[in-house]
Scaffold this active site. Structure first.
Site, mmCIF file in Angstrom:
data_model
loop_
_atom_site.group_PDB
_atom_site.id
_atom_site.type_symbol
_atom_site.label_atom_id
_atom_site.label_comp_id
_atom_site.label_asym_id
_atom_site.label_seq_id
_atom_site.Cartn_x
_atom_site.Cartn_y
_atom_site.Cartn_z
ATOM 1 N N LYS A 188 -70.537 -38.830 23.059
ATOM 2 C CA LYS A 188 -70.187 -39.389 24.351
ATOM 3 C C LYS A 188 -71.257 -39.092 25.394
ATOM 4 O O LYS A 188 -71.701 -39.986 26.095
ATOM 5 C CB LYS A 188 -68.841 -38.824 24.817
ATOM 6 C CG LYS A 188 -67.662 -39.565 24.254
ATOM 7 C CD LYS A 188 -67.226 -39.069 22.916
ATOM 8 C CE LYS A 188 -66.011 -39.837 22.414
ATOM 9 N NZ LYS A 188 -65.565 -39.386 21.115
ATOM 10 N N ALA A 194 -66.068 -32.138 23.124
ATOM 11 C CA ALA A 194 -66.552 -33.487 22.802
ATOM 12 C C ALA A 194 -66.965 -34.270 24.040
ATOM 13 O O ALA A 194 -67.517 -35.359 23.914
ATOM 14 C CB ALA A 194 -65.470 -34.248 22.034
ATOM 15 N N TRP A 217 -55.755 -34.464 19.820
ATOM 16 C CA TRP A 217 -56.389 -35.642 19.210
ATOM 17 C C TRP A 217 -55.751 -35.839 17.825
ATOM 18 O O TRP A 217 -55.742 -34.894 17.030
ATOM 19 C CB TRP A 217 -57.897 -35.376 19.095
ATOM 20 C CG TRP A 217 -58.713 -36.480 18.534
ATOM 21 C CD1 TRP A 217 -58.655 -37.812 18.875
ATOM 22 C CD2 TRP A 217 -59.743 -36.372 17.547
ATOM 23 N NE1 TRP A 217 -59.594 -38.523 18.167
ATOM 24 C CE2 TRP A 217 -60.270 -37.659 17.336
ATOM 25 C CE3 TRP A 217 -60.277 -35.298 16.825
ATOM 26 C CZ2 TRP A 217 -61.299 -37.911 16.441
ATOM 27 C CZ3 TRP A 217 -61.297 -35.563 15.939
ATOM 28 C CH2 TRP A 217 -61.810 -36.852 15.744
ATOM 29 N N ASP A 275 -63.158 -27.318 20.728
ATOM 30 C CA ASP A 275 -63.668 -28.664 20.486
ATOM 31 C C ASP A 275 -64.230 -29.172 21.811
ATOM 32 O O ASP A 275 -63.476 -29.391 22.761
ATOM 33 C CB ASP A 275 -62.536 -29.562 19.970
ATOM 34 C CG ASP A 275 -63.044 -30.921 19.518
ATOM 35 O OD1 ASP A 275 -64.204 -31.255 19.830
ATOM 36 O OD2 ASP A 275 -62.286 -31.660 18.857
HETATM 37 C C1 LMR Z 1 -60.983 -41.076 20.625
HETATM 38 O O1 LMR Z 1 -60.173 -40.154 20.689
HETATM 39 O O2 LMR Z 1 -60.700 -42.240 20.920
HETATM 40 C C2 LMR Z 1 -62.403 -40.793 20.199
HETATM 41 O O3 LMR Z 1 -62.562 -39.437 19.968
HETATM 42 C C3 LMR Z 1 -62.851 -41.636 19.077
HETATM 43 C C4 LMR Z 1 -62.189 -41.304 17.784
HETATM 44 O O4 LMR Z 1 -62.917 -41.156 16.802
HETATM 45 O O5 LMR Z 1 -60.962 -41.224 17.700
#
Ligand code: LMR
Length: 394
Positions: free
Chosen positions: A243, A210, A127, A208
């Site tokens: 989520k 999520a 991410w 993590d």
């Molecule tokens: C994403 O990866 O799109 C989500 O986790 C939202 C974000 O805050 O980036």
């Protein structure tokens, strides 16, 4: 003084939201930010969340401060959901956080307090905000290989070689399930091998989590995390309720520090509360209270789990449909990985130019690394995307 500020590079995922908003083309499709959308393109408030909010509204008599670590009911109920009932209470420190991102940030701060020389190992890719936070905090990071661009699956040999380079008391950032951005995930056997390497190196996992409930199911998505907790003396877990409870804007998260013994747990608990105080004082409570109200009521919990299961199955059906369409259009199975990936995202493996073409020619928005949000699709838009993927030469 403020004029000395430098312009900050915009977040690539959040930038897409703005670009999409101002696009006036009919039939535009937003597959950017990781937000669940139903067939009507809406991000609904879940039934159990509404019911919990009503209960809170009727029964809450004060909005005075909570504890610095957040409410114990919330932390305990969510801890059980993550690491399973019967978790070792004498070894687990926990703190409510400002969303999952806040938990990641707090975990990194805790690690730095404990080991100022900490290096953080992150998957390539991860991410983007993981890397951004690490850079902002000035924490050294190293990438381990994760994604195989040929198979669009996990490059497990590459991953193992990378993880083996971690040193004692480094952090290894792992995605508990539904890897963001690729959608490619570890099997339970692979999690066991990761545990072997972590044991050998003495590096600490930071998981993590999520998207629990968005991949193979609430329990299944926690299986890797639980295996790590059962095997290793120290584990950090940053969990998000954005989520799976659909409460994105309430900023509801939890940081768990599983410690080797009760004395270390007390130290960790004190440091977590201290970090909350330094950063924002008391954590947000409304979302946390929604979650604890749901998780501690049999009826609400069952209804929430059923709705979450519908969401998960809906995403799986869209994955199957897209893979089928692409198999028909291309006469090949090279997009079958879409049906095998889990969670909201899949990385298509397209070039930035091809992603740009999708935007320009077909008004389809996805992140530049060709991450698409499956939950941004519906049965009508899947064929449109499949056609556009082929037309863009992907
Ligand atoms: C994403 O990866 O799109 C989500 O986790 C939202 C974000 O805050 O980036």
């Amino acid at each position: 003084m403020l004029s000395n500020l430098k312009a900050q590079a915009p977040d690539k995922i959040l930038m897409l939201i703005e670009e999409f908003k101002v696009d006036t083309r009919q039939g535009k499709i937003d597959l950017g930010v990781g937000v669940y959308k139903d067939a009507q393109g809406l991000t609904p408030v879940m039934r159990a969340v509404k019911a919990a909010e009503q209960q809170i509204w009727e029964s809450q008599t004060t909005k005075t401060y909570t504890g610095l670590a957040g409410e114990a009911d919330y932390r305990n109920a969510l801890t059980g959901m993550i690491i399973g009932d019967g978790w070792p209470a004498d070894r687990v420190a926990s703190v409510a956080s400002v969303g999952g991102t806040g938990a990641v940030r707090q975990a990194l701060e805790l690690a730095r307090l404990a080991n100022p020389a900490v290096t953080v190992h992150v998957s390539d890719p991860t991410w983007p905000n993981h890397n951004s936070i690490l850079k902002f905090m000035g924490l050294p990071s190293v990438e381990y290989r994760y994604f195989d661009p040929e198979t669009r699956g996990v490059d497990f040999e590459g991953m193992k070689a990378g993880l083996a380079r971690a040193r004692k008391d480094d952090l290894v950032l792992l995605h508990g399930c539904c890897h963001n951005p690729t959608g490619a995930n570890l099997t339970l056997d692979q999690w066991a091998e990761v545990a072997d390497i972590l044991e050998k190196t003495g590096a600490i996992p930071l998981i993590d989590l999520a998207y629990q409930g968005f991949g193979d199911g609430l329990e299944e998505d926690a299986a890797g995390t639980r295996l790590i907790v059962s095997r290793l003396p120290q584990v950090l877990i940053a969990a998000s309720c954005s989520k799976n409870f659909g409460i994105y804007r309430e900023r509801t998260g939890l940081l768990l520090a599983v410690c080797e013994n009760a004395a270390t747990r007390d130290l960790a608990q004190g440091s977590l509360a201290f970090l909350n105080r330094q950063n924002f004082s008391f954590p947000p409570d409304h979302g946390a209270r929604i979650v604890s109200t749901i998780l501690t009521s049999d009826a609400l919990r069952a209804d929430w789990a059923a709705e979450l299961e519908d969401v998960r199955k809906g995403m799986l059906a869209l994955r199957e449909q897209l893979a089928d369409e692409l198999r028909d259009l291309t006469g090949s199975d090279r997009f079958d990985f879409i049906a095998q990936h889990r969670g909201m995202f899949s990385r298509l493996g397209a070039t930035p130019e091809q992603v740009q073409r999708l935007k320009q020619d077909a008004a389809i928005y996805m992140v530049g690394d060709s991450r698409l949000n499956i939950a941004g699709l519906n049965q009508q838009t899947v064929p449109v995307l499949a056609r556009a993927i082929v037309d863009a030469g992907i």
